[in-house]
Design a protein around this motif. Structure first.
Motif, PDB file in Angstrom:
ATOM      1  N   SER A   1       0.837  -1.206   0.000  1.00 45.61           N
ATOM      2  CA  SER A   1       0.000   0.000   0.000  1.00 45.61           C
ATOM      3  C   SER A   1       0.865   1.246   0.000  1.00 45.61           C
ATOM      4  CB  SER A   1      -1.009  -0.011   1.151  1.00 45.61           C
ATOM      5  OG  SER A   1      -0.376  -0.052   2.394  1.00 45.61           O
ATOM      6  N   ASP A   2       2.125   1.130   0.363  1.00 50.29           N
ATOM      7  CA  ASP A   2       3.009   2.293   0.250  1.00 50.29           C
ATOM      8  C   ASP A   2       3.075   2.788  -1.199  1.00 50.29           C
ATOM      9  OD1 ASP A   2       3.688   2.643   2.908  1.00 50.29           O
ATOM     10  OD2 ASP A   2       5.478   1.385   2.795  1.00 50.29           O
TER      11      ASP A   2
ATOM     12  N   ASP B   1      -6.964   5.351   4.931  1.00 53.73           N
ATOM     13  CA  ASP B   1      -5.948   4.293   4.881  1.00 53.73           C
ATOM     14  C   ASP B   1      -6.350   3.229   5.908  1.00 53.73           C
ATOM     15  OD1 ASP B   1      -3.673   2.731   5.176  1.00 53.73           O
ATOM     16  OD2 ASP B   1      -2.284   4.435   5.299  1.00 53.73           O
TER      17      ASP B   1
ATOM     18  N   TYR C   1      -5.170  -1.131   9.043  1.00 56.63           N
ATOM     19  CA  TYR C   1      -5.371  -1.925  10.266  1.00 56.63           C
ATOM     20  C   TYR C   1      -6.845  -2.192  10.579  1.00 56.63           C
ATOM     21  CZ  TYR C   1      -0.509  -0.578  10.785  1.00 56.63           C
ATOM     22  OH  TYR C   1       0.835  -0.389  10.564  1.00 56.63           O
TER      23      TYR C   1
ATOM     24  N   THR D   1      -4.112  -2.972   2.706  1.00 56.42           N
ATOM     25  CA  THR D   1      -2.872  -3.729   2.506  1.00 56.42           C
ATOM     26  C   THR D   1      -3.078  -5.197   2.881  1.00 56.42           C
ATOM     27  OG1 THR D   1      -0.572  -3.965   3.199  1.00 56.42           O
ATOM     28  CG2 THR D   1      -2.078  -3.106   4.849  1.00 56.42           C
TER      29      THR D   1
ATOM     30  N   SER E   1      -0.446  -6.711   4.043  1.00 57.46           N
ATOM     31  CA  SER E   1       0.720  -6.903   4.909  1.00 57.46           C
ATOM     32  C   SER E   1       0.346  -7.265   6.342  1.00 57.46           C
ATOM     33  CB  SER E   1       1.561  -5.630   4.949  1.00 57.46           C
ATOM     34  OG  SER E   1       2.056  -5.324   3.677  1.00 57.46           O
TER      35      SER E   1
ATOM     36  N   ARG F   1       4.367  -7.875  -0.597  1.00 58.88           N
ATOM     37  CA  ARG F   1       4.170  -6.494  -1.056  1.00 58.88           C
ATOM     38  C   ARG F   1       2.942  -6.358  -1.957  1.00 58.88           C
ATOM     39  NH1 ARG F   1       4.825  -4.188   1.936  1.00 58.88           N
ATOM     40  NH2 ARG F   1       5.402  -2.190   1.032  1.00 58.88           N
TER      41      ARG F   1
HETATM   42  N1  PMP Z   1      -0.430   2.606   5.958  1.00 56.18           N
HETATM   43  C1  PMP Z   1      -0.148   2.549   7.262  1.00 56.18           C
HETATM   44  C2  PMP Z   1      -0.946   3.357   8.213  1.00 56.18           C
HETATM   45  C3  PMP Z   1       0.905   1.733   7.710  1.00 56.18           C
HETATM   46  O1  PMP Z   1       1.221   1.690   9.018  1.00 56.18           O
HETATM   47  C4  PMP Z   1       1.633   0.951   6.781  1.00 56.18           C
HETATM   48  C5  PMP Z   1       2.741   0.037   7.249  1.00 56.18           C
HETATM   49  N2  PMP Z   1       3.972   0.668   7.433  1.00 56.18           N
HETATM   50  C6  PMP Z   1       1.311   1.086   5.434  1.00 56.18           C
HETATM   51  C7  PMP Z   1       0.261   1.894   5.054  1.00 56.18           C
HETATM   52  C8  PMP Z   1       2.097   0.388   4.356  1.00 56.18           C
HETATM   53  O2  PMP Z   1       1.938  -0.961   4.342  1.00 56.18           O
HETATM   54  P1  PMP Z   1       2.394  -1.843   3.095  1.00 56.18           P
HETATM   55  O3  PMP Z   1       3.238  -0.977   2.190  1.00 56.18           O
HETATM   56  O4  PMP Z   1       3.142  -2.968   3.682  1.00 56.18           O
HETATM   57  O5  PMP Z   1       1.137  -2.245   2.421  1.00 56.18           O
END
Ligand code: PMP
Length: 355
Positions: free
Chosen positions: A89-90, A184, A187, A210, A212, A221
């Motif tokens: 998601s970054d 976003d 979580y 995400t 992740s 990723r």
């Molecule tokens: N958004 C938030 C609020 C996060 O804490 C994180 C994790 N660092 C991410 C996005 C990115 O997660 P990822 O790139 O692993 O999907």
């Protein structure tokens, strides 16, 4: 600094991710990874993808994955063309900043939030205003009902873990018809409520997710965004001007299978929530003030002990948590929810340190 660097690079202040130490046997509670493994069906799909087909480029549109994501929202009736996928998601967020949040007016986000947001603003030359959270570290909706170039925040917020109720999210969407509101939801699966039902009604809403965290695939990723088709088209335009194949064959196959394994997802997310509740009770018993969390981490401070010192003392005992050297939150530790053994090790070490 080098004379070969461009002006842009000279001015960058890159994001600093939580460390990924090479030492074995650490209790690693610093980057909100999932303590439980990914879906066995995802592993099976990944293995199935290893072979001669790797000589071919992947589907640039990742249709298989977009279909799986759209289908997973069931009754919300999300179409695959309302889904954007990216390399974590970054990467999705990076494209969001350039495609939807770069305007004349500043983008708004909380003063305490995901520290990558100001980094993207720096990279793309986007003006921003950091809006202070209230004294309970909550978002005040009214502060965002001003003219702006866009709004972004995690819900639940990071690193606080606090959730903004959907009634407030809706007030924010209704009051910002002229700008894009990005939620976003990295979580959200650990006890929050998704704003997904608002997508049909609010053309200014974009949700970012995400795999992740709740799908335990940080190493693969994969992230995605959901919104009305014209917002998604903006992201596709940036993506196709940057990298046509952000997701490889493995990522597409593994992510689709993980999303389809609803049972594994439910089981592991419930286990994380149960461990979080137990961890909150244990930390409170040790005298910590713990912010109410609906995430897979808790944000806690001790009234008598410095946050940095606690983090260092834990580290000496082989336990790593995240500590931010930032105004307002220097006294806090962000602790990812581990499995039962990891949580026990953490609480035992803190008990010893506080003695
Ligand atoms: N958004 C938030 C609020 C996060 O804490 C994180 C994790 N660092 C991410 C996005 C990115 O997660 P990822 O790139 O692993 O999907």
């Amino acid at each position: 600094m080098s004379r070969y660097w461009s002006r842009v690079v000279q001015g960058l202040k890159p994001y600093v991710p939580g460390e990924q130490p090479k030492l074995p046997d650490l209790v690693k509670l610093n980057t909100n990874e999932n303590p439980y493994g990914p879906s066995p069906l995802a592993i099976h799909a990944l293995r199935g993808e290893i072979g001669d087909a790797l000589r071919l480029y992947p589907d640039p549109n990742a249709d298989r994955l977009k279909q799986a994501i759209a289908a997973s929202f069931g009754a919300q009736c999300i179409a695959p063309r309302q889904v954007f996928v990216g390399n974590g998601s970054d990467e999705v967020l990076a494209h969001v900043f350039l495609a939807l949040l770069k305007h004349e007016r500043p983008v708004l986000f909380p003063d305490i939030t995901y520290s990558f947001y100001p980094v993207y603003c720096g990279l793309y030359g986007i003006d921003y205003t950091a809006v202070p959270l209230n004294e309970k570290f909550e978002i005040r909706t009214d502060d965002y009902l001003v003219r702006n170039g866009g709004i972004i925040f995690p819900n639940p917020n990071a690193p606080t873990g606090c959730f903004l109720p959907l009634s407030e999210v809706e007030r924010l969407l209704a009051g910002n018809a002229d700008s894009v509101v990005v939620i976003d939801e990295a979580y959200v699966d650990f006890g929050g409520e998704s704003a997904i039902a608002f997508v049909a009604r609010y053309p200014n809403l974009l949700i970012v997710r995400t795999l992740s965290k709740s799908h335990s695939l940080a190493g693969l990723r994969v992230g995605f965004a959901i919104g009305q088709a014209d917002l998604i088209e903006a992201l596709e335009r940036v993506k196709n001007s940057f990298n046509s194949y952000p997701l490889g064959r493995l990522a597409i196959a593994g992510a689709a299978a993980a999303i389809e394994d609803q049972a594994h997802f439910e089981r592991t997310r419930r286990a994380v929530i149960a461990s979080r509740e137990a961890l909150v009770r244990d930390l409170a018993a040790l005298g910590f003030e713990v912010l109410p969390s609906t995430a897979n981490f808790v944000f806690a401070r001790h009234p008598d002990r410095d946050g940095g010192e606690l983090a260092a003392a834990l580290r000496q005992r082989g336990i790593i948590v995240r500590h931010f050297q930032q105004a307002r939150i220097k006294q806090f530790l962000r602790i990812s929810v581990g499995n039962d053994a990891q949580c026990r090790a953490l609480v035992g070490a803190l008990r010893e340190i506080l003695r």
